[in-house]
Design an enzyme around this catalytic site. Sequence first.
Site, PDB file in Angstrom:
ATOM      1  N   ARG A 104       0.814  -1.245   0.000  1.00  0.00           N
ATOM      2  CA  ARG A 104       0.000   0.000   0.000  1.00  0.00           C
ATOM      3  C   ARG A 104       0.834   1.275   0.000  1.00  0.00           C
ATOM      4  O   ARG A 104       0.369   2.348   0.361  1.00  0.00           O
ATOM      5  CB  ARG A 104      -0.968   0.031   1.182  1.00  0.00           C
ATOM      6  CG  ARG A 104      -1.927  -1.132   1.177  1.00  0.00           C
ATOM      7  CD  ARG A 104      -3.139  -0.874   2.049  1.00  0.00           C
ATOM      8  NE  ARG A 104      -4.007  -2.031   2.013  1.00  0.00           N
ATOM      9  CZ  ARG A 104      -3.877  -3.070   2.821  1.00  0.00           C
ATOM     10  NH1 ARG A 104      -2.955  -3.083   3.757  1.00  0.00           N
ATOM     11  NH2 ARG A 104      -4.692  -4.092   2.702  1.00  0.00           N
ATOM     12  N   LYS A 120       3.358  11.031 -12.091  1.00  0.00           N
ATOM     13  CA  LYS A 120       2.599  10.093 -12.928  1.00  0.00           C
ATOM     14  C   LYS A 120       3.403   8.802 -13.010  1.00  0.00           C
ATOM     15  O   LYS A 120       4.543   8.816 -13.486  1.00  0.00           O
ATOM     16  CB  LYS A 120       2.379  10.654 -14.337  1.00  0.00           C
ATOM     17  CG  LYS A 120       1.266  11.688 -14.415  1.00  0.00           C
ATOM     18  CD  LYS A 120       0.951  12.029 -15.859  1.00  0.00           C
ATOM     19  CE  LYS A 120      -0.137  13.083 -15.959  1.00  0.00           C
ATOM     20  NZ  LYS A 120      -0.390  13.496 -17.350  1.00  0.00           N
ATOM     21  N   ARG A 159      -2.454  21.212 -16.366  1.00  0.00           N
ATOM     22  CA  ARG A 159      -1.470  20.159 -16.611  1.00  0.00           C
ATOM     23  C   ARG A 159      -1.645  19.581 -18.027  1.00  0.00           C
ATOM     24  O   ARG A 159      -0.671  19.154 -18.660  1.00  0.00           O
ATOM     25  CB  ARG A 159      -1.586  19.055 -15.541  1.00  0.00           C
ATOM     26  CG  ARG A 159      -0.444  18.060 -15.625  1.00  0.00           C
ATOM     27  CD  ARG A 159      -0.256  17.228 -14.368  1.00  0.00           C
ATOM     28  NE  ARG A 159       0.852  16.313 -14.572  1.00  0.00           N
ATOM     29  CZ  ARG A 159       1.445  15.593 -13.647  1.00  0.00           C
ATOM     30  NH1 ARG A 159       1.037  15.681 -12.395  1.00  0.00           N
ATOM     31  NH2 ARG A 159       2.447  14.785 -13.936  1.00  0.00           N
ATOM     32  N   ASN A 207       0.574  18.531 -22.746  1.00  0.00           N
ATOM     33  CA  ASN A 207       0.384  17.556 -23.824  1.00  0.00           C
ATOM     34  C   ASN A 207       0.355  18.194 -25.203  1.00  0.00           C
ATOM     35  O   ASN A 207      -0.144  17.577 -26.154  1.00  0.00           O
ATOM     36  CB  ASN A 207      -0.899  16.759 -23.590  1.00  0.00           C
ATOM     37  CG  ASN A 207      -0.738  15.781 -22.450  1.00  0.00           C
ATOM     38  OD1 ASN A 207       0.357  15.270 -22.216  1.00  0.00           O
ATOM     39  ND2 ASN A 207      -1.798  15.548 -21.707  1.00  0.00           N
TER      40      ASN A 207
HETATM   41  P1  NAD Z   1      13.535   4.992 -21.961  1.00  0.00           P
HETATM   42  O1  NAD Z   1      13.321   4.884 -20.515  1.00  0.00           O
HETATM   43  O2  NAD Z   1      13.106   3.845 -22.807  1.00  0.00           O
HETATM   44  O3  NAD Z   1      15.065   5.314 -22.246  1.00  0.00           O
HETATM   45  C1  NAD Z   1      15.507   5.437 -23.577  1.00  0.00           C
HETATM   46  C2  NAD Z   1      16.728   4.537 -23.867  1.00  0.00           C
HETATM   47  O4  NAD Z   1      17.879   5.130 -23.286  1.00  0.00           O
HETATM   48  C3  NAD Z   1      16.623   3.149 -23.262  1.00  0.00           C
HETATM   49  O5  NAD Z   1      17.190   2.223 -24.146  1.00  0.00           O
HETATM   50  C4  NAD Z   1      17.462   3.263 -21.997  1.00  0.00           C
HETATM   51  O6  NAD Z   1      17.970   2.032 -21.546  1.00  0.00           O
HETATM   52  C5  NAD Z   1      18.566   4.171 -22.479  1.00  0.00           C
HETATM   53  N1  NAD Z   1      19.253   4.948 -21.448  1.00  0.00           N
HETATM   54  C6  NAD Z   1      18.719   5.537 -20.364  1.00  0.00           C
HETATM   55  N2  NAD Z   1      19.625   6.285 -19.763  1.00  0.00           N
HETATM   56  C7  NAD Z   1      20.780   6.149 -20.439  1.00  0.00           C
HETATM   57  C8  NAD Z   1      22.077   6.687 -20.304  1.00  0.00           C
HETATM   58  N3  NAD Z   1      22.367   7.578 -19.361  1.00  0.00           N
HETATM   59  N4  NAD Z   1      23.041   6.294 -21.181  1.00  0.00           N
HETATM   60  C9  NAD Z   1      22.749   5.435 -22.181  1.00  0.00           C
HETATM   61  N5  NAD Z   1      21.526   4.921 -22.392  1.00  0.00           N
HETATM   62  C10 NAD Z   1      20.560   5.279 -21.523  1.00  0.00           C
HETATM   63  O7  NAD Z   1      12.807   6.286 -22.571  1.00  0.00           O
HETATM   64  P2  NAD Z   1      12.562   7.756 -22.022  1.00  0.00           P
HETATM   65  O8  NAD Z   1      12.486   8.599 -23.224  1.00  0.00           O
HETATM   66  O9  NAD Z   1      13.496   8.113 -20.933  1.00  0.00           O
HETATM   67  O10 NAD Z   1      11.116   7.647 -21.368  1.00  0.00           O
HETATM   68  C11 NAD Z   1       9.986   7.279 -22.112  1.00  0.00           C
HETATM   69  C12 NAD Z   1       8.936   6.743 -21.164  1.00  0.00           C
HETATM   70  O11 NAD Z   1       8.581   7.776 -20.260  1.00  0.00           O
HETATM   71  C13 NAD Z   1       7.669   6.285 -21.846  1.00  0.00           C
HETATM   72  O12 NAD Z   1       7.266   5.047 -21.288  1.00  0.00           O
HETATM   73  C14 NAD Z   1       6.666   7.368 -21.485  1.00  0.00           C
HETATM   74  O13 NAD Z   1       5.336   6.870 -21.391  1.00  0.00           O
HETATM   75  C15 NAD Z   1       7.173   7.814 -20.155  1.00  0.00           C
HETATM   76  N6  NAD Z   1       6.801   9.192 -19.805  1.00  0.00           N
HETATM   77  C16 NAD Z   1       6.254   9.390 -18.593  1.00  0.00           C
HETATM   78  C17 NAD Z   1       5.927  10.661 -18.200  1.00  0.00           C
HETATM   79  C18 NAD Z   1       5.390  10.881 -16.817  1.00  0.00           C
HETATM   80  O14 NAD Z   1       4.957  11.992 -16.529  1.00  0.00           O
HETATM   81  N7  NAD Z   1       5.439   9.901 -15.954  1.00  0.00           N
HETATM   82  C19 NAD Z   1       6.163  11.753 -19.038  1.00  0.00           C
HETATM   83  C20 NAD Z   1       6.738  11.530 -20.282  1.00  0.00           C
HETATM   84  C21 NAD Z   1       7.058  10.230 -20.656  1.00  0.00           C
HETATM   85  N1  GLY Z   2       4.085  14.460 -19.174  1.00  0.00           N
HETATM   86  C1  GLY Z   2       2.837  15.080 -18.880  1.00  0.00           C
HETATM   87  C2  GLY Z   2       2.556  15.208 -17.429  1.00  0.00           C
HETATM   88  O1  GLY Z   2       3.353  14.896 -16.582  1.00  0.00           O
HETATM   89  O2  GLY Z   2       1.501  15.631 -17.099  1.00  0.00           O
END
Ligand code: NAD
Ligand code: GLY
Length: 361
Positions: free
Chosen positions: A118, A140, A239, A243
């Site tokens: 939890r 998020k 927020r 987007n």
């Molecule tokens: P990711 O986590 O897939 O990372 C991209 C690539 O870079 C991966 O292959 C990873 O292993 C590699 N990598 C990470 N750090 C590295 C480093 N320092 N050196 C070398 N390689 C490295 O992608 P991302 O773009 O970081 O994140 C995308 C994800 O984030 C999606 O799932 C998306 O839905 C999510 N997201 C969430 C929010 C939120 O508010 N929670 C906002 C935007 C995106």
């Molecule tokens: N990436 C959009 C949000 O955090 O609301």
Amino acid sequence: MKTLEVKLDSRSYPIYIGQGLLQNAELLSKHITGSSAVVVSNETVAPIYHDSIRHSLGKFRQSQVILKDGEQYKTPASLDSIYTHLLESRFDRGTTLLSLGGGVIGDITGYAAASYQRGIPFIQIPTTLLSQVDSSVGGKTGVNHPLGKNMIGAFYQPKCVIIDIDTLNTLPDRELSAGISEVIKYGIIRDPAFFGWLEDNMDKLLSRDAETLSYAILRSCENKADVVARDELEVTGQRALLNLGHTFGHAIETGLGYGKWLHGEAVSCGMVMAANLSHKLGWLTSNDVKRIRKLLTRAHLPVDPPREINERRFMELMSVDKKVLDGQLRLILLSGIGKALMTSDFDLQALRDVLAMRNAA
Ligand code: NAD
Ligand code: GLY
């Protein structure tokens, strides 16, 4: 090191931005309240950075879960492997989870922390530019379901965000550009001075100049923290402005099949499509459209929609967006650089024209 705060009453937390932070044992330990720490990372990031963290966490009982790399592993099965590890190794509610990786690892770890027994504390240590300027801030968390991206999740804030910009030295160029897309987004939706600064400093940013990266991350996080403090649960519409370009972008990602374009690339093209539509509606000047297009192009990002997706397919894909309300498509549009709004009040033919637009290039 720079510090800023996400102001959410009792759930407020600091964001630290600097160099060599993974080696800073005092900083890492400060936010771990119990006696145990479990690092969640992936098979790409862990071999490069886990040793530094392990060393910094020397005084805690510690362990790690190393997941496979990729969006396709952002699943309930990965989540389950974290729960199984925590249960088998008898990690109790005094355990802190640390996410070490990009947005995929951060989102999964955050949801594991939100739901294990939890709720246990967690710390975000983002290692991609995208996760440093966006996903690690704001709470998020979640995983994908076969029927939809990010469909299983919760709002759950971390105890702190530790951004070590040295980690960006190993990030592939394409991933760096994808992160810059979200950085530019803050300028377009609410920070015209920052947009101008990015126009002046894009070359230094692309060359990974530490001071330039540090300022770009700081300003992005300040923008994100401010939006989150005003509308943590995305109820007032503020927020949702984060987007910009995402409705068009998600259509591109889904239409091409996940993984072909990176998220930040699809958002870049989506932001130009939103700017084109805003211009067609008479809300945005052609000069502003040009500035947006030019800056994204300089960051090596795509600005024209893929030919594989025609106007009819775009409409189909966009109609399943989360911002559709009572059957009406709502879009984030622009009335200037720094001025975004969410609206369903636009001419549908103008949208169709934009979806059909293809640059000669
Ligand atoms: P990711 O986590 O897939 O990372 C991209 C690539 O870079 C991966 O292959 C990873 O292993 C590699 N990598 C990470 N750090 C590295 C480093 N320092 N050196 C070398 N390689 C490295 O992608 P991302 O773009 O970081 O994140 C995308 C994800 O984030 C999606 O799932 C998306 O839905 C999510 N997201 C969430 C929010 C939120 O508010 N929670 C906002 C935007 C995106
Ligand atoms: N990436 C959009 C949000 O955090 O609301």
